[in-house]
Write a protein that holds these residues in place. Structure first.
Motif, PDB file in Angstrom:
ATOM      1  N   UNK A   1      76.442 108.519 -18.623  1.00 55.25           N
ATOM      2  CA  UNK A   1      76.919 109.513 -19.596  1.00 55.25           C
ATOM      3  C   UNK A   1      76.316 109.259 -20.966  1.00 55.25           C
TER       4      UNK A   1
ATOM      5  N   UNK B   1      73.968 111.663 -23.219  1.00 50.98           N
ATOM      6  CA  UNK B   1      74.264 112.032 -24.602  1.00 50.98           C
ATOM      7  C   UNK B   1      75.723 112.378 -24.841  1.00 50.98           C
ATOM      8  N   UNK B   2      76.578 112.100 -23.858  1.00 53.18           N
ATOM      9  CA  UNK B   2      77.990 112.443 -24.004  1.00 53.18           C
ATOM     10  C   UNK B   2      78.769 111.339 -24.722  1.00 53.18           C
TER      11      UNK B   2
ATOM     12  N   UNK C   1      73.994 115.802 -25.758  1.00 51.84           N
ATOM     13  CA  UNK C   1      73.498 116.308 -24.474  1.00 51.84           C
ATOM     14  C   UNK C   1      72.373 117.316 -24.696  1.00 51.84           C
TER      15      UNK C   1
ATOM     16  N   UNK D   1      72.181 116.474 -15.753  1.00 52.27           N
ATOM     17  CA  UNK D   1      73.116 115.696 -14.949  1.00 52.27           C
ATOM     18  C   UNK D   1      73.415 116.416 -13.632  1.00 52.27           C
TER      19      UNK D   1
END
Lengths: 260, 299
Positions: free
Chosen positions: A53, A57-58, A76, A82
């Motif tokens: 994750x 970019x989360x 993100x 993903x």
């Protein structure tokens, strides 16, 4: 050596639950080259999903840095697509074709017409041409994951991030999907970062496997695999060696030989 | 059951089982039919609409029978007389004008309620404080029957459409806001992450991910809002409804009762039922089959 595609350097990740602050990974570093099938392997709690994750970019690292082609990751974006484990990653109100097309148009990668062509191309690649106009709820679990993979590949991202995409499938379908993923990779040589907790899956799919230990996640070893699980110089199968490295603690070993 | 054979039970069963003759296959002279079409009666009985129509016909017959035996048109007119009044009302245009008057007010109030609900949920998903605001307000006002506000509304807006619309907005706003908000909140983390993965944010994220994903809840909120509004409006019109010489269906019922036109009262009630049914079964059912059911998202 040239610059790696993905450079994860000394990354520490933390997240909060309602009761505590959990350190998911502690100073993890690894590099992924273009065309790698890079696997993050470890028991639950080793922070492999959190790491994925963060690459997506989360989650922002509390220490260290993640760079994609030299550029730090901040949020993100469609250059890192993903593929999730959950079947509900497809938009239920869109057909198979619209789901793939949506990714391309929402991210402004392609215009409507080109998006349609490319969507159909990748849907055919995963063998679902006949189902292009079906809604996701009419498909089986394996087919839904195929659509998600087609959607990810259609974006032609710099790197495909897969979070245990086959874990919710039955054993037979899982094997088929693994073979199919390898076939697709032979075809286009996309770069993929694959998270799993299954040793056989890691050995079969990855060309490089990063072993992580749990609580908090730390790098144990980086192993090369040619997918065949052969006996090496030390006289043991690759999967056995990985198993020993991951679980030198005997109680953990019990719960480990699990999903094949 | 007694096993008085001198054998222990097990010993008796054992040889019997092993000595059981294997049934001769393919010796059946009359082969069993794999399938056969259902008879006409069975086919008809399998159609739900037909079964329900039958019930309606029986009810109407019972009504007619009871009312003609009672023979008191002032208390309980016959089914025939009610139908006659209904057709008269439609023919003279009185019933239709009243119905269209009611529907016009209803749509205004319904629309207003939806606009406000949209604004409120917009604020609620935008910030934490807005979220708390919506939750507090819906918790307070949702249990309050809208009709209870009518006296206040009359005081504030006078005897007119303004009061009706105020009460209607109140009856629509809270249930719609409540279920829309609940729908947004229950959108799965995976779907949210998918949306952000493809670069959606702000209004595009709301319209392309949140609203369609929450649509089943939104639709059921709209349905509830409609049901509340319809009941509230008829009730409010019964209390008052005359403004500048016109009035709605509720007023039609009240007025005819005062003039002892009881068949017309029944005709008015029948119209209320028919319009309610039509909206629920034609409009909402159609939306449902075209969206939520087609997407496999119905709960």
């Amino acid at each position: 050596m040239s610059q790696p595609l993905l450079d994860v350097r000394d990354v520490t990740l933390q997240y909060k639950t309602s009761e505590r602050l959990v350190t998911a990974t502690n100073r993890v570093s690894f590099q992924i080259r273009t065309g790698d099938r890079f696997v993050l392997l470890g028991p639950s709690g080793c922070g492999k999903s959190t790491l994925l994750k963060a690459v997506g970019g989360y989650i922002a690292p509390v220490a260290g840095e993640i760079r994609l082609a030299g550029v730090p990751i901040r949020k993100p974006g469609p250059d890192r697509v993903m593929v999730f484990q959950e079947f509900d990653q497809l938009l239920p109100w869109k057909t198979v074709k619209e789901n793939v097309k949506f990714a391309l148009t929402a991210s402004r990668t392609l215009g409507d017409k080109e998006a349609e062509e490319r969507a159909l191309h990748y849907i055919a690649k995963v063998g679902l041409a006949k189902f292009a106009d079906s809604h996701p709820h009419t498909l089986s679990g394996g087919m839904k994951q195929r659509v998600a993979i087609a959607r990810g590949m259609a974006m032609e991202p710099q790197i495909l991030l897969m979070d245990e995409p086959f874990a919710a499938l039955d054993a037979l379908t899982r094997q088929q999907m693994q073979d199919e993923l390898l076939r697709l990779w032979d075809d286009t040589h996309f770069t993929v970062l694959f998270v799993t907790h299954s040793i056989p899956e890691a050995v079969k799919l990855g060309n490089r496997i990063l072993l992580l230990s749990a609580h908090p996640g730390r790098v144990r070893d980086l192993i090369e695999s040619d997918g065949s699980d052969r006996v090496d110089d030390s006289g043991q199968l690759l999967s056995e060696r990985i198993h020993r490295q991951l679980f030198d603690n005997p109680t953990e070993r019990e719960e480990a030989f699990h999903v094949a | 059951m007694s096993l008085d054979t001198g054998y222990p039970a097990g010993a008796l069963l054992q040889p019997k089982l092993s000595a059981a003759p294997t049934p001769a296959p393919a010796a059946d002279p009359a082969p069993v039919l794999a399938e056969r079409p259902l008879g006409l009666a069975e086919t008809l009985y399998n159609i739900p609409t037909l079964r329900k129509t039958l019930i309606l016909v029986l009810l109407a017959a019972a009504w007619q029978l009871y009312a003609s035996r009672l023979n008191n048109p002032l208390l309980f007119p016959t089914f025939g007389a009610t139908l006659e009044a209904l057709f008269d009302g439609i023919e003279s245009g009185a019933l239709l004008t009243r119905a269209s008057f009611t529907l016009k007010i209803l749509l205004t109030g319904y629309g207003g309620g939806i606009v406000l609900a949209t604004l409120l949920t917009g604020i609620a998903i935008g910030s934490r404080l807005g979220n708390d605001l919506l939750e507090t307000l819906t918790a307070m006002f949702n249990p309050l029957p809208a009709i209870a506000l009518l006296p206040l509304a009359l005081l504030w807006f006078g005897l007119g459409n303004g009061s009706l619309i105020f009460v209607l907005v109140h009856s629509v706003l809270w249930p719609v806001a409540l279920s829309t908000h609940a729908g947004f909140k229950s959108v799965s983390t995976t779907l949210r992450m998918v949306g952000r993965n493809y670069g959606l944010s702000g209004p595009r994220y709301v319209t392309q991910i949140l609203i369609p994903a929450a649509f089943p809840s939104i639709l059921s909120g709209l349905k509830n809002g409609w049901a509340f509004a319809w009941r509230t409006l008829i009730a409010a019109e019964l209390v008052f409804g005359v403004s500048s010489g016109s009035g709605g269906l509720g007023w039609f019922i009240y007025e005819n009762k005062n003039q002892l036109e009881i068949p017309s009262v029944f005709a008015g009630l029948l119209t209320v039922i028919l319009i309610g049914l039509a909206v629920e079964n034609l409009i909402f059912r159609t939306i449902e089959t075209r969206t939520v059911r087609r997407w496999g998202m119905h709960v």
